[in-house]
Design an enzyme around this catalytic site. Sequence first.
Site, PDB file in Angstrom:
ATOM      1  N   VAL A 225     -43.280   5.118 -16.891  1.00  0.00           N
ATOM      2  CA  VAL A 225     -43.738   6.426 -16.432  1.00  0.00           C
ATOM      3  C   VAL A 225     -43.835   7.419 -17.588  1.00  0.00           C
ATOM      4  O   VAL A 225     -44.613   8.382 -17.534  1.00  0.00           O
ATOM      5  CB  VAL A 225     -42.787   6.963 -15.333  1.00  0.00           C
ATOM      6  CG1 VAL A 225     -41.375   7.140 -15.870  1.00  0.00           C
ATOM      7  CG2 VAL A 225     -43.288   8.271 -14.748  1.00  0.00           C
ATOM      8  N   LYS A 226     -43.065   7.201 -18.647  1.00  0.00           N
ATOM      9  CA  LYS A 226     -43.026   8.165 -19.760  1.00  0.00           C
ATOM     10  C   LYS A 226     -44.327   8.208 -20.560  1.00  0.00           C
ATOM     11  O   LYS A 226     -44.531   9.133 -21.350  1.00  0.00           O
ATOM     12  CB  LYS A 226     -41.848   7.835 -20.682  1.00  0.00           C
ATOM     13  CG  LYS A 226     -40.480   7.990 -20.034  1.00  0.00           C
ATOM     14  CD  LYS A 226     -40.206   9.425 -19.620  1.00  0.00           C
ATOM     15  CE  LYS A 226     -38.768   9.605 -19.146  1.00  0.00           C
ATOM     16  NZ  LYS A 226     -38.470  11.003 -18.799  1.00  0.00           N
ATOM     17  N   ASP A 227     -45.202   7.235 -20.336  1.00  0.00           N
ATOM     18  CA  ASP A 227     -46.526   7.319 -20.976  1.00  0.00           C
ATOM     19  C   ASP A 227     -47.243   8.597 -20.573  1.00  0.00           C
ATOM     20  O   ASP A 227     -48.062   9.129 -21.328  1.00  0.00           O
ATOM     21  CB  ASP A 227     -47.393   6.122 -20.556  1.00  0.00           C
ATOM     22  CG  ASP A 227     -46.965   4.826 -21.212  1.00  0.00           C
ATOM     23  OD1 ASP A 227     -45.952   4.834 -21.934  1.00  0.00           O
ATOM     24  OD2 ASP A 227     -47.629   3.797 -20.986  1.00  0.00           O
ATOM     25  N   ARG A 228     -46.942   9.091 -19.367  1.00  0.00           N
ATOM     26  CA  ARG A 228     -47.649  10.251 -18.830  1.00  0.00           C
ATOM     27  C   ARG A 228     -47.370  11.535 -19.620  1.00  0.00           C
ATOM     28  O   ARG A 228     -48.177  12.457 -19.603  1.00  0.00           O
ATOM     29  CB  ARG A 228     -47.266  10.464 -17.370  1.00  0.00           C
ATOM     30  CG  ARG A 228     -47.744   9.377 -16.420  1.00  0.00           C
ATOM     31  CD  ARG A 228     -47.272   9.661 -15.014  1.00  0.00           C
ATOM     32  NE  ARG A 228     -47.692   8.640 -14.061  1.00  0.00           N
ATOM     33  CZ  ARG A 228     -48.794   8.697 -13.309  1.00  0.00           C
ATOM     34  NH1 ARG A 228     -49.610   9.741 -13.432  1.00  0.00           N
ATOM     35  NH2 ARG A 228     -49.091   7.740 -12.468  1.00  0.00           N
TER      36      ARG A 228
END
Length: 464
Positions: free
Chosen positions: A49-52
């Site tokens: 999710v941290k790609d966002r």
Amino acid sequence: MPDKRHERPYQNVLETIGWTPLIRLNKVTRGIQTPVYGKAEFFNPGGSVKDRIGLPIIEQAERDGRLKPGGTIVEGTSGNTGIGLAIAAALRGYRCIFTMPDKMSQEKVRLLKAFGAQVIVTPTAVPPDHPDHYVVMAKRIAAETPNAILADQFYNPANPEAHYATTGPELWEQTEGRITHFVAAAGTGGTITGVGRYLKEKNPNIQVIAGDPVGSILAEYWRSDGANTIEGTPYKVEGIGQEKIPGTLDMSVIDEYHTVTDKASFAMARRLTREEGLFVGGSSGLIAKVALDVARRVNDPDAYVVTFLCDTGERYLSKLYSDEWMRENQMLDTERMTLGHVLGTKLGEAPTVVSIAPGASVRQALNLMSVHDVSQLPIMDGTHCVGSVSDWSLSQKSLDNPKLLDATVSDIMDAPFPTVEGDQVIDVVVKLLSKSNPAVLVQEHGVIQGIVTRSDMLHFMMQR
């Protein structure tokens, strides 16, 4: 209708971030009427999710004039935010330096290095204001490095804003506005804050529910409305929970807080992988455990629970997906198999002990082993084992000296077999079995019930 999202080429990998699938959980929800869906964030190119938030943080720093060409991005990370930043930095031409606590998996360290980042591993067991704490060290490195910025995910408003702009709208559209419960967890708090704000604007009745590892301070802080600031204790789940309150976490959007143990979190992650085919990390297991508890309590087929599957299990092959690591950390439940279980598998084959008296001849012992198809015999004097013989040893000695065939077994016997209680666990018994000690006698209430050989034990373990 098939998803046509990838029908045309993208200009770069950053365009593939987001619009991750929402997948119904089927097997782990058996017996639960409420449908539960998982937002599969491991479909992002960096696996979490941290790609966002990587690109939005960089773009905001560029707009503010703080990040200039050739600059350096510094951050204290549990790994996933670093990967999201590293992907964006690779395309924008920036250098990265990341600090990470030593409890994080080696897979994350190696992955960050693969993207060209410098990784500094710091001790986990230090207070949040200690110079060696990973966040404090990152701040110091950013201040001391020319043309560097601190990404500052724990206090950077670009973090929750990214989820307000992307993750929240995606969930609303994917559920067609039917979502009733959103279950997540807070590390920085960016996800639950941004998504929670968006969903509550669309429908104030949506329940935002948080999970927290045992040892984190967040759940207790929320329950006491900030009045109780406990001291955190170590825990194994990565990426969620805190020892201090992050600035990007808005607790006012949270309606419930649940606390979950490491053991329960990892067990659920392994179940999601083995039963649902969703290869996820420990934080996903923790959040899914909370989601299932909520769904079970709600017990309404018209409700719509969404859980968050934060990252890929590939980051944790050396940890929660390693049986050895799980056993070392007392988190793997194994059935307590005893010697009695092994003996039970032999019933119908050799239910009694085939033995011989000390005065019997070697010839009789060899015949007895041939008739009963056994390779060793205990030598019993009444109820006591006084020695043992094996077909290999007797055959070898008799071939060398045929006269020994008429000698008594007591003259050439080996050491007696150990006598072990039937309720002894097999792990202990395995250590007794060796080339020089090929069998044990099984005893219950003082009576010999049978014999277990090395071959019996190996056959039992292969069947399991």
